[in-house]
Design an enzyme around this catalytic site. Structure first.
Site, PDB file in Angstrom:
ATOM      1  N   ARG A  85     -11.665 -11.080   8.285  1.00  0.00           N
ATOM      2  CA  ARG A  85     -10.883 -12.319   8.286  1.00  0.00           C
ATOM      3  C   ARG A  85     -10.947 -13.288   9.598  1.00  0.00           C
ATOM      4  NH1 ARG A  85      -9.157 -11.834   3.011  1.00  0.00           N
ATOM      5  NH2 ARG A  85      -8.373  -9.633   2.415  1.00  0.00           N
ATOM      6  N   ARG A 104      -5.156  -8.567  14.950  1.00  0.00           N
ATOM      7  CA  ARG A 104      -5.178  -9.953  14.644  1.00  0.00           C
ATOM      8  C   ARG A 104      -4.461 -11.157  15.296  1.00  0.00           C
ATOM      9  NH1 ARG A 104      -5.612  -9.366   7.865  1.00  0.00           N
ATOM     10  NH2 ARG A 104      -7.907  -8.263   8.107  1.00  0.00           N
ATOM     11  N   ASP A 138      -2.204 -11.204   5.128  1.00  0.00           N
ATOM     12  CA  ASP A 138      -3.846 -11.481   5.264  1.00  0.00           C
ATOM     13  C   ASP A 138      -4.334 -12.862   5.527  1.00  0.00           C
ATOM     14  OD1 ASP A 138      -4.401  -9.005   4.992  1.00  0.00           O
ATOM     15  OD2 ASP A 138      -4.451  -8.979   2.787  1.00  0.00           O
ATOM     16  N   GLN A 176       0.684  -1.142   0.063  1.00  0.00           N
ATOM     17  CA  GLN A 176       0.133   0.018   0.094  1.00  0.00           C
ATOM     18  C   GLN A 176       0.988   1.204  -0.064  1.00  0.00           C
ATOM     19  OE1 GLN A 176      -2.794  -0.013   3.260  1.00  0.00           O
ATOM     20  NE2 GLN A 176      -3.616  -2.139   2.562  1.00  0.00           N
TER      21      GLN A 176
END
Length: 449
Positions: free
Chosen positions: A402, A353, A322, A172
């Site tokens: 996710r 996460r 991811d 990104q």
């Protein structure tokens, strides 16, 4: 709040599906179409909440975007230096890719924009983008004074070329710099170690930019010639490998399963999960490989497999950042210990996460240790439960798509049902998740049903 439940599968998963178009390429195709001259036609665009945020932002910056016949999207661009100041704040919702990439596009235009997002996006770091874009001439005012959204930025009509070494491996950030450099004179140069997903570079070349990538030890040097005029093109976007990861792991874990995934994007910078699963003993067969619009595409046959724990090296993280949540579910059902390293970046995704994975697994009967930058997961395979985790708990998703999908998949291979506290955010990346899984024979009990 009503909870969605995944119960142990009564039957094996069978069938053939196509998953939604790749999210990373969908964002980039819309943005580059906005910066191009002419009408860009896009087939297979992911129509998720995150992509809708990108569409709305590009429209606010002056692009004409509409859905045409046969689900083809049409983008009539403004040119790389033709963006207009939006009348209202650009609301990126939960879309971090849209926010960071469009900040780069805006930086090379003499316009002003306020950038906002939901509470999750406003907690994610933007300083890594702000620093290089400031060096290129953009100006930022962060309302929170901590390099996070909301912020107001002003681009420049005289962006400076840049020679920049990436501090954090991030596709990104790299993409934001390249988009800003489109209007800078001369050449800009980026050094990244390790190299990250290269969809922006591939798409820039398709749109006519003069760009080269030179391999170096541990990474690559990217050189872009500025003052570019991008030309509209036609794109067909293949299935998202990050979305395909969920039915893939489900088929590996549910006894007797045999499925086919059609038209999946294959990219060396996105293949970390598939490599890990094959090392764990997964029965995955790639067939019908071909090239489309600069990217490799293939179909996959997957059969249920007995998995073995492995140690995943830190250097693999950029190729699967991811996919760690769903890999953790496979590790929980594998024989032996799995060690995951290099996961510090997971703490600044849609949620922390790393902690969310550990908390959810622990509550569902899996022994897990949190490392400063990773996890140690004690797999349940080879025990009397045939690799099934205990289940029986409700998982707090922290509004992370996710995390939500990963634990629903785990519930199909658990001894007892697993519930998640919310599934609404799944639409941000994989709006067809429930319908795709239903075609394979999986069932989830949802509040609306």
């Amino acid at each position: 709040m009503p909870k969605t439940t995944a119960s142990p599968a009564d039957n094996s998963l069978q069938g053939t599906i196509c998953v939604s178009g790749d999210k990373s390429i969908s964002h980039r195709a819309l943005i580059l179409g906005t910066l191009a001259i002419g009408e860009t036609r896009i087939d297979g665009l992911l129509e998720s909440a995150d992509i809708q945020a990108t569409i709305a932002a590009c429209q606010a910056l002056g692009a004409d975007i509409e859905k045409g016949a046969n689900n083809q999207w049409l983008v009539r661009g403004r040119g790389a230096n033709g963006l207009t100041s939006p009348a209202q704040p650009l609301n990126f919702g939960n879309a971090g890719t849209a926010a960071r990439l469009l900040m780069g596009a805006i930086a090379g235009n003499p316009i002003k924009a306020q950038c906002i997002g939901d509470s999750s996006l406003c907690a994610r770091p933007m300083g890594r983008v702000i620093k290089p874009l400031t060096q290129m001439g953009a100006h930022f005012i962060c309302d929170s004074h901590n390099d996070k959204l909301p912020l107001t930025m002003r681009g420049t009509d005289q962006p400076l070329p840049i020679h920049y070494t990436m501090a954090v491996p991030s596709a990104q950030v790299k993409s934001a710099i390249l988009l800003a450099a489109l209007n800078a004179p001369g050449t800009s140069e980026l050094i990244e170690r390790p190299a990250t997903r290269n969809h922006t570079e591939k798409l820039l070349s398709l749109f006519g930019a003069e760009l080269s990538c030179k391999p170096i030890e541990g990474g690559q040097i990217i050189t872009l010639t500025g003052e570019a005029e991008l030309q509209a093109t036609h794109l067909a976007i293949a299935g998202d490998p990050s979305s395909a990861a969920f039915p893939l792991v489900a088929a590996l874990l549910v006894s007797g399963s045999h499925i086919t995934l059609k038209n999946i994007l294959v990219n060396p910078y996105r293949g970390g999960l598939w490599q890990c699963l094959e090392e764990m003993g997964a029965d995955i067969k790639k067939i019908n490989s071909r090239t489309a619009h600069g990217e490799e595409v293939a179909d996959y046959e997957i059969k249920a497999s007995v998995l073995e724990g492995i140690e995943v090296p830190a250097e693999r993280a950029p190729s699967m950042i991811d996919e760690y949540p769903i890999l953790a579910m496979a590790a929980a059902c594998a024989k032996g210990r799995t060690i995951l390293r290099g996961l510090a970046e997971l703490r600044v995704k849609e949620s922390d996460r790393l902690q969310a994975i550990a908390e959810g697994l622990h509550n569902n009967g899996v022994a897990v240790e949190v490392l400063p930058d990773g996890l140690i997961i004690e797999g349940r395979g080879g025990k009397d439960n045939d690799g099934k985790i205990a289940g029986g708990a409700t998982v707090k998703t922290y509004f992370d798509h996710r995390i939500a999908m990963s634990f629903l998949i785990a519930g199909l291979a658990a001894q007892n049902p697993i519930r998640i506290d919310d599934d609404s955010m799944i639409a941000t990346s994989f709006p067809d998740f429930f319908s795709c899984m239903a075609k394979l024979g999986a069932h989830f009990e949802r509040p609306s049903e």
